[in-house]
Motif scaffolding. Structure first.
Motif, PDB file in Angstrom:
ATOM      1  N   THR A 156       6.207 -12.187 -29.231  1.00  0.00           N
ATOM      2  CA  THR A 156       5.268 -12.814 -30.161  1.00  0.00           C
ATOM      3  C   THR A 156       5.156 -14.290 -29.823  1.00  0.00           C
ATOM      4  O   THR A 156       6.084 -14.882 -29.281  1.00  0.00           O
ATOM      5  N   THR A 204      -2.504  -9.769 -27.150  1.00  0.00           N
ATOM      6  CA  THR A 204      -1.764  -9.534 -28.393  1.00  0.00           C
ATOM      7  C   THR A 204      -2.422  -8.400 -29.167  1.00  0.00           C
ATOM      8  O   THR A 204      -3.649  -8.378 -29.335  1.00  0.00           O
ATOM      9  N   GLN A 258       2.012  -8.332 -34.615  1.00  0.00           N
ATOM     10  CA  GLN A 258       1.161  -8.750 -33.518  1.00  0.00           C
ATOM     11  C   GLN A 258       2.055  -9.173 -32.345  1.00  0.00           C
ATOM     12  O   GLN A 258       2.821 -10.137 -32.453  1.00  0.00           O
ATOM     13  N   ALA A 309       2.624  -8.882 -27.678  1.00  0.00           N
ATOM     14  CA  ALA A 309       2.048  -8.613 -26.355  1.00  0.00           C
ATOM     15  C   ALA A 309       3.138  -8.082 -25.439  1.00  0.00           C
ATOM     16  O   ALA A 309       4.298  -8.495 -25.525  1.00  0.00           O
TER      17      ALA A 309
END
Length: 372
Positions: free
Chosen positions: A327, A55, A281, A283
């Motif tokens: 997320t 992340t 945030q 990934a």
């Protein structure tokens, strides 16, 4: 007969011996069956390919379909009565601010200006003469305010006559293009009659509708990139974000002011706008790794240090052709990218590092994900 009886006896004896030997060794098949059952009870360890998903801060991008829209569009109307004597424009004419669009008949307006001017000069002369009489005491001082009021009224009448005279000339309110022309030379007009529609092509706006889930990531001043249906493109910045949703679509209007660098972009052309939203945030994971849980939740199957399969519920932050940003992952996680459809939560697996998609093979029929 004796020989045939002897042969028959030998055959019977041989058959008894053969059957007896099978009964004596009957415990071996039972052992083999038990071993096979035990092997079947212990499922083979699946091999799955994993990638580490970390992340990090990610500036989301959202692509929206919209249209161009002129920043200014005005219907020019007649401000006085008259007949059109001059009409130097036509539909499509490019005009500058203050340029004449039409000239109406005089209708004695110039004569009214001369009359008002003569009255003003008369009042000035009267005031000058009577002030001298007031100074010498031949007129009471109380007449001075009356004379000054008459002069002010004459000045107002002159200004009004000049304004009425100037109303017969219709001028362009800004630089633009005559999009609609609704009159012809010689046509009689009344106050409020529409003469033409003028559209300003600079600046040009790109207008899109954004979903409520992405509204919080857009603010005035954010960069944007627009690609037009005619093949052109332009950079821009968000100038307006609506605070009221459309009752039909529940979306919010966003205006992007485009920097066209002097190029003329038509009003109403279809465009595709890419907005860069606020950082979150998220990934990056392969699109193919996404699965649905038994409860219908979108997520990813993961593997912990003990080799146990888990499930992480995620939400899409940005979509892509091969990879997506999601997320919901807890920091860093080992995400199953091959074989995730053949394992379940809580199952023990053997995790190996994933290879590039060009070398990856399909899951083997035996149930283990083949990884080079």
């Amino acid at each position: 007969m004796k020989s045939s009886q002897i042969v028959a006896g030998l055959i019977v004896v041989a058959a008894v011996v053969w059957i007896g030997s099978g009964l004596m060794s009957g415990d071996h098949p039972a052992k083999d069956t038990a071993a096979s059952s035990k092997a079947a009870a212990e499922p083979a360890i699946f091999r799955v390919a994993v990638q580490t998903a970390v992340t990090e801060e990610h500036a989301r991008r959202v692509i929206l379909s919209g249209r161009t829209e002129a920043d200014r569009r005005v219907s020019v109307v007649a401000r006085t009565n008259g007949i059109i004597e001059q009409l130097p424009i036509r539909r499509g004419s490019v005009v500058k601010q203050g340029e004449e669009l039409a000239v109406l008949s005089d209708e004695a307006r110039k004569a009214q200006v001369e009359q008002a001017k003569a009255r003003l000069e008369q009042r000035r002369a009267e005031l000058k003469a009577r002030l001298r009489l007031i100074e010498t005491g031949n007129l009471p001082a109380l007449q001075k305010p009356v004379l000054e009021a008459e002069l002010s009224a004459a000045e107002a009448g002159f200004a009004q006559a000049e304004a009425e005279r100037d109303r017969n000339v219709i001028r362009a309110p800004f630089d633009g293009v005559v999009n609609v022309l609704q009159v012809r030379e010689g046509q009689a007009l009344q106050v409020g009659s529409v003469i033409a529609e003028v559209v300003a092509l600079q600046p040009m706006l790109a207008v899109v509708e954004i979903a409520e889930r992405d509204l919080g990531g857009v603010k005035v001043g954010d960069p944007a990139h627009a690609v037009f249906a005619n093949g052109g493109s332009a950079e821009g910045r968000v100038r307006f974000v609506s605070a009221v949703a459309s009752p039909e679509t529940r979306t919010y209007r966003v205006d992007i002011e485009l920097d066209t660098k002097g190029a003329v972009i038509p009003d109403g052309i279809t465009c595709e706008v890419t907005l860069t939203l606020a950082q979150i945030q998220a990934a990056s994971v392969p699109r193919s790794a996404l699965v649905f849980s038994a409860q219908g939740e979108l997520g990813l199957r993961t593997v912990d240090d003990a080799g146990t399969v888990g499930f992480a519920s995620v939400k899409l932050a940005e979509d892509g052709l091969e990879r997506v940003w999601v997320t919901g992952l807890p920091g860093a996680a080992q995400v199953i990218v091959q074989g995730q459809d053949f394992v379940a939560e809580g199952q023990k697996v053997q995790a190996v590092a994933a290879v590039s998609s060009a070398k990856a093979r399909q899951v083997a029929p035996s149930g283990s994900a083949a990884v080079n």
